[in-house]
Design a protein around this motif. Structure first.
Motif, PDB file in Angstrom:
ATOM      1  N   GLN A 139      42.265  35.810  49.040  1.00 21.57           N
ATOM      2  CA  GLN A 139      43.174  34.701  48.763  1.00 21.57           C
ATOM      3  C   GLN A 139      44.635  35.039  48.982  1.00 21.57           C
ATOM      4  O   GLN A 139      45.508  34.254  48.638  1.00 21.57           O
ATOM      5  CB  GLN A 139      42.983  34.242  47.307  1.00 21.57           C
ATOM      6  CG  GLN A 139      41.573  33.761  47.027  1.00 21.57           C
ATOM      7  CD  GLN A 139      41.463  33.120  45.660  1.00 21.57           C
ATOM      8  OE1 GLN A 139      42.412  33.143  44.887  1.00 21.57           O
ATOM      9  NE2 GLN A 139      40.321  32.535  45.363  1.00 21.57           N
ATOM     10  N   LEU A 140      44.888  36.201  49.535  1.00 21.91           N
ATOM     11  CA  LEU A 140      46.289  36.594  49.675  1.00 21.91           C
ATOM     12  C   LEU A 140      46.813  36.356  51.088  1.00 21.91           C
ATOM     13  O   LEU A 140      47.791  36.977  51.508  1.00 21.91           O
ATOM     14  CB  LEU A 140      46.457  38.069  49.295  1.00 21.91           C
ATOM     15  CG  LEU A 140      46.078  38.407  47.848  1.00 21.91           C
ATOM     16  CD1 LEU A 140      46.343  39.874  47.560  1.00 21.91           C
ATOM     17  CD2 LEU A 140      46.863  37.533  46.878  1.00 21.91           C
ATOM     18  N   GLY A 141      46.203  35.445  51.799  1.00 19.64           N
ATOM     19  CA  GLY A 141      46.681  35.148  53.142  1.00 19.64           C
ATOM     20  C   GLY A 141      46.313  36.220  54.147  1.00 19.64           C
ATOM     21  O   GLY A 141      45.426  37.024  53.921  1.00 19.64           O
ATOM     22  N   GLY A 142      47.002  36.207  55.259  1.00 17.98           N
ATOM     23  CA  GLY A 142      46.716  37.184  56.294  1.00 17.98           C
ATOM     24  C   GLY A 142      45.585  36.717  57.194  1.00 17.98           C
ATOM     25  O   GLY A 142      44.864  35.773  56.878  1.00 17.98           O
TER      26      GLY A 142
END
Lengths: 187, 187
Positions: free
Chosen positions: A161-164
């Motif tokens: 859930q932290l993007g990337g």
DNA sequence: GTCTATATTTCGATAGAC
DNA sequence: GTCTATCGAAATATAGAC
């Protein structure tokens, strides 16, 4: 003359797999399967002992498919390239059948037969041995499998859930794992 | 004078966690929780909206516990040693609460708040950055997390069926991943 | 082998008295 | 807030006619 067959075990399993992907494991009810194959629910029990049996059949069929998919992959001459192809093939399979894939790794009473397991894991063992050497083949294969399955499971469950970029992260893992396993053995 | 409180939200969640470990997710019924806390099932609905809400609370509490466990681990000076300690701590946590651990990684509607997630993943991110550099911190953290979670999930589900020592395989993975991530970054 | 009809079980959830 | 009583909804599985 008795009533002719209106369905078959193969059709029931196939329908079950479709329903599984569309409605999840909880949505895989005998009623839903019966509707899809075009018979009444009680008729299913002529071909399947019970729901657990159907789930087991679906899991085995999916596992078999995965094994066949991998058998045609990563059998080249370059183990580094083979590992990358195997890893991508597993992920592609999981993306195509996310629920079925996760079903394979669910704890259940009658796990896959060791025979089916060796078949599916065979290509990975081969690559692992070519990369890490015979002595560390099993551990290397487990490292590869754990990473790939962990990545895919987390991806499918929405745990990242932290993007990337996940594609990029997967390739990063492939590259680093390859270097790590092909590198000099520890000590 | 109204009847005094005979239970509490905390007791309900705690009971739910115990039942979850003892009887699995399917065994986590409102009736079972009520029995354990010593009230009748309908009384639970004064403190919990419904079963899904209870499962969510249990998941969050477990996730919080994991985060706190990791917060006290791997904050040393040697990132290689820290990674090993973190990996072992996660596995120990999963062994202590296998069902709860797997619940964390189940796909569900309301995933953990990004805040709780950052808290739990924080230590891993720190180690990943120290090992692989700021630029590859996220990818490295994902590689670590995927491998550890994959290994543990497969272990808990009985997917490792080819024998061998699992403790040893886990240490093998730690050592190789550490080398891989601390090595020269791919250009 | 398929059908209708139904038994069983289980569980989540609500209503209303105290 | 807790209780008794009960509803309502599923879903698995079986019995017996055709």
């Amino acid at each position: 003359m008795p009533t002719p067959d209106r369905t078959s075990l193969g059709a029931i399993v196939a329908a079950g797999r479709d329903i599984l992907e569309a409605a999840g494991l909880a949505g895989l009810t005998m009623q839903a399967v019966a509707d899809r194959v075009g018979v009444r629910a009680p008729s299913l029990y002529k071909r399947v002992r019970n729901r657990d049996d159907l789930v087991r059949l679906i899991t085995e069929a999916t596992f078999q498919d995965l094994g066949e998919q991998l058998a045609t992959t990563g059998a080249g001459l370059d183990p580094r390239r083979d590992l990358a192809e195997l890893a991508r093939a597993v992920r592609a399979f999981a993306h195509a059948r996310p629920v079925g894939y996760q079903l394979i790794f669910m704890p259940r009473a009658g796990g896959p037969s060791t025979e089916a397991l060796r078949h599916a894991v065979g290509p990975v063992m081969r690559v692992a041995e070519n990369l890490a050497g015979e002595q560390h083949a099993l551990e290397a294969a487990r490292t590869i499998t754990a990473w790939a399955n962990g990545f895919i499971s987390m991806e499918l469950s929405g745990a990242f859930q932290l993007g990337g970029d996940l594609d990029q992260a997967y390739e990063f893992g492939i590259a680093r794992l390859t270097d790590a396993l092909a590198g000099p053995p520890p000590r």
